[in-house]
Design an enzyme around this catalytic site. Structure first.
Site, short mmCIF file in Angstrom:
data_model
loop_
_atom_site.label_atom_id
_atom_site.label_comp_id
_atom_site.label_asym_id
_atom_site.label_seq_id
_atom_site.Cartn_x
_atom_site.Cartn_y
_atom_site.Cartn_z
N ASP A 292 36.95 -40.00 50.59
CA ASP A 292 36.26 -39.79 51.87
C ASP A 292 37.30 -39.56 52.97
O ASP A 292 37.34 -40.26 53.97
CB ASP A 292 35.40 -41.03 52.17
CG ASP A 292 34.42 -40.78 53.30
OD1 ASP A 292 34.35 -39.65 53.78
OD2 ASP A 292 33.71 -41.75 53.67
N LYS A 294 37.72 -36.98 55.00
CA LYS A 294 37.20 -36.29 56.19
C LYS A 294 38.28 -35.45 56.86
O LYS A 294 38.66 -35.66 58.01
CB LYS A 294 36.63 -37.29 57.20
CG LYS A 294 35.47 -38.09 56.65
CD LYS A 294 34.78 -38.91 57.71
CE LYS A 294 33.74 -39.84 57.16
NZ LYS A 294 34.29 -41.02 56.46
N ASP A 297 41.38 -30.62 60.17
CA ASP A 297 42.50 -29.96 60.84
C ASP A 297 42.47 -28.46 60.56
O ASP A 297 41.54 -27.97 59.90
CB ASP A 297 43.81 -30.61 60.37
CG ASP A 297 44.85 -30.66 61.46
OD1 ASP A 297 45.04 -29.63 62.15
OD2 ASP A 297 45.48 -31.73 61.64
P1 5BU Z 1 28.92 -49.35 54.65
O1 5BU Z 1 29.71 -50.57 54.34
O2 5BU Z 1 27.72 -49.17 53.66
O3 5BU Z 1 28.52 -49.26 56.07
O4 5BU Z 1 29.93 -48.15 54.34
C1 5BU Z 1 29.62 -46.82 54.55
C2 5BU Z 1 30.73 -45.92 54.10
O5 5BU Z 1 30.35 -44.57 54.34
C3 5BU Z 1 32.03 -46.14 54.79
O6 5BU Z 1 33.08 -45.87 53.87
C4 5BU Z 1 32.06 -45.08 55.88
O7 5BU Z 1 33.37 -44.65 56.16
C5 5BU Z 1 31.25 -43.96 55.26
N1 5BU Z 1 30.48 -43.16 56.23
C6 5BU Z 1 29.52 -43.69 57.04
O8 5BU Z 1 29.25 -44.87 57.00
N2 5BU Z 1 28.83 -42.88 57.90
C7 5BU Z 1 29.07 -41.57 58.01
O9 5BU Z 1 28.42 -40.87 58.78
C8 5BU Z 1 30.09 -41.04 57.18
C9 5BU Z 1 30.75 -41.85 56.30
BR1 5BU Z 1 30.44 -39.27 57.25
#
Ligand code: 5BU
Length: 456
Positions: A292, A294, A297
């Protein structure tokens, strides 16, 4: 003492079992309704039931415990009949005094018979087992009065418990049919209902329409194939910071996920050998890897970030997330990169956090060009709808649906699937922060399978 047939007929007479057309919590209609709680008002039936238990109880049992509340009176009568002492597991821990979770006398290591009235998914039994085990008690035997035949017994047996049921729904209706208490239409309807609603390992489970998506991208195809095979569209976001914890968690939940999502740059003890370990585990449990990262650049920098440095992401990740903020040229650079090992791309077009700048205008701008690139397999988004064939990945999913204090917004799996039309659910803390992640992921699987996500 009455025999089983008489006991079951009485259950109908005292309306613990009813036939008709009943609306269930899930919204489905059921031809049978079961609620054994009414039995407390019929002491002779309760006594009959305790006799049915007597022969089944293993000699080694030292304590009896009923799953609250419905099985408490049953356990009490069985205790009186057998002379085996009872303990009570509280539903909530007392807020004052002893703060005990288990009432009554017991010693660590005591062998317990756990009694339940009706088993469906096994969820409340698993919860009770966990609490009794944390008190040092051994669950030596579990007896349930009625098995709804929806996977709960198998689930507990798979966990290594000795489970028996006095009756199953099919044995119940078979007997009532033979005894002419119900006609053959009701009999068939109930059997059909059981088959249709078996949650786990049902041979009748068919792939759901939108998971039949065919995708020309090989990685998307693999991901869909794994989701089908495992009946899981869960992607675990393993946001843990030590390699030991990550590997430990993946060993626990690897069978239940179709992909693991990592933030490789948060790992404090990263070495390249961790990647070797990760690839072995992913292969063993058959799941894919998403980094992840992201990327956000210009094309050239993104390519360097993707393939170079100590993380060498493109050498191991099956998929990576990218922002499209740098515009089409940056995406084109990734697509044009000529490399044997190239992760599929998942653009983030809408974020889950409060106040995210990814508004409708931004989403539309992303959609305008992202579909033109064959490396793009779908998008990370919330409410945005994607073109046919593109996969929707949704983070911000949690069974508790309580937002965190850092801007994250959560939806339940049900909401993500039914309202947001998500294909893949990304769950982080909901699983990795749970006391028992394996048990917790079972709840997510149960939630999605209950929704017929993979069902007909
Ligand atoms: P959580 O612990 O279920 O809140 O983790 C969510 C994961 O998904 C976490 O690694 C974030 O970096 C990722 N994420 C997110 O929460 N929301 C987004 O919009 C995006 C990624 Br893109």
């Amino acid at each position: 003492m009455k025999n089983s047939a008489n006991f079951l007929k009485t259950l109908v007479d005292i309306e613990c079992v009813k036939f008709g057309d009943f609306a269930l919590k899930s919204g489905k209609q059921s031809p049978i309704y079961i609620d054994l709680r009414n039995i407390v008002s019929h002491p002779s039936t309760l006594t009959d039931l305790s006799y049915l238990f007597k022969d089944k109880i293993s000699n080694s049992i030292q304590r009896i415990c009923g799953v609250p509340y419905a099985a408490l009176p049953i356990a009490t009568v069985v205790s009186i009949q057998t002379g085996l002492p009872m303990i009570i597991k509280r539903k909530e821990v007392k807020k004052y005094g002893t703060k005990k979770i288990v009432e009554g006398e017991y010693n660590v290591g005591d062998k317990v018979l756990l009694i339940e009235d009706v088993i469906t998914s096994g969820e409340s039994l698993i919860e009770t087992i966990k609490e009794l085990e944390s008190e040092g008690l051994l669950i030596a035997q579990i007896i349930v009065v009625l098995d709804r035949e929806q996977g709960g017994v198998k689930r507990l047996i798979d966990k290594g418990y000795r489970v028996e049921s006095l009756f199953s729904i099919s044995s119940l209706v078979e007997l009532l049919y033979k005894e002419r208490k119900i006609d053959n239409v009701i009999y068939r309807n109930v059997l059909h209902f059981i088959q249709q609603n078996s949650i786990i390992d049902s041979p009748l489970i068919k792939p759901k329409k939108y998971l039949q998506k065919t995708h020309s991208n090989k990685t998307a195809e693999r991901l869909l194939g794994i989701a089908h095979r495992k009946k899981s569209n869960l992607i675990a976001s393993i946001d843990l910071i030590t390699t030991k914890d990550i590997i430990g968690l993946l060993n626990e939940i690897g069978n239940d996920i179709c992909a693991a999502k990592l933030h490789i740059d948060i790992i404090s003890d990263f070495t390249p050998s961790f990647i070797d370990e990760l690839l072995i585990i992913a292969k063993r449990f058959d799941f894919l890897l998403i980094e992840d990262r992201k990327f956000a650049d210009i094309g050239n920098t993104q390519l360097l970030q993707l393939s170079k440095g100590m993380y060498a992401i493109s050498s191991w990740a099956d998929m990576v997330t990218i922002h499209l903020i740098a515009g089409e040229s940056a995406l084109k650079a990734l697509q044009d990169w000529d490399s044997e090992k190239k992760p599929a791309l998942i653009p983030v077009i809408e974020m889950s956090s409060s106040g995210a700048l990814t508004d409708q205008d931004y989403i539309e701008k992303c959609k305008k060009f992202m579909y033109n690139y064959t490396d793009v397999i779908g998008a990370v988004c919330q409410t945005a709808e994607l073109n046919e064939g593109f996969l929707k990945f949704t983070p911000g999913v949690n069974l508790e649906s309580k937002n965190d204090d850092k801007g994250q917004n959560y939806n339940s799996p049900k909401y993500a699937i039914e309202e947001l039309h998500s294909d893949f659910l990304i769950i982080g803390r909901g699983i990795y922060s749970a006391n028992d992640p394996k048990n917790e992921i079972g709840k997510y699987l149960f939630a999605i399978r209950e929704l017929d996500f993979f069902g007909a």
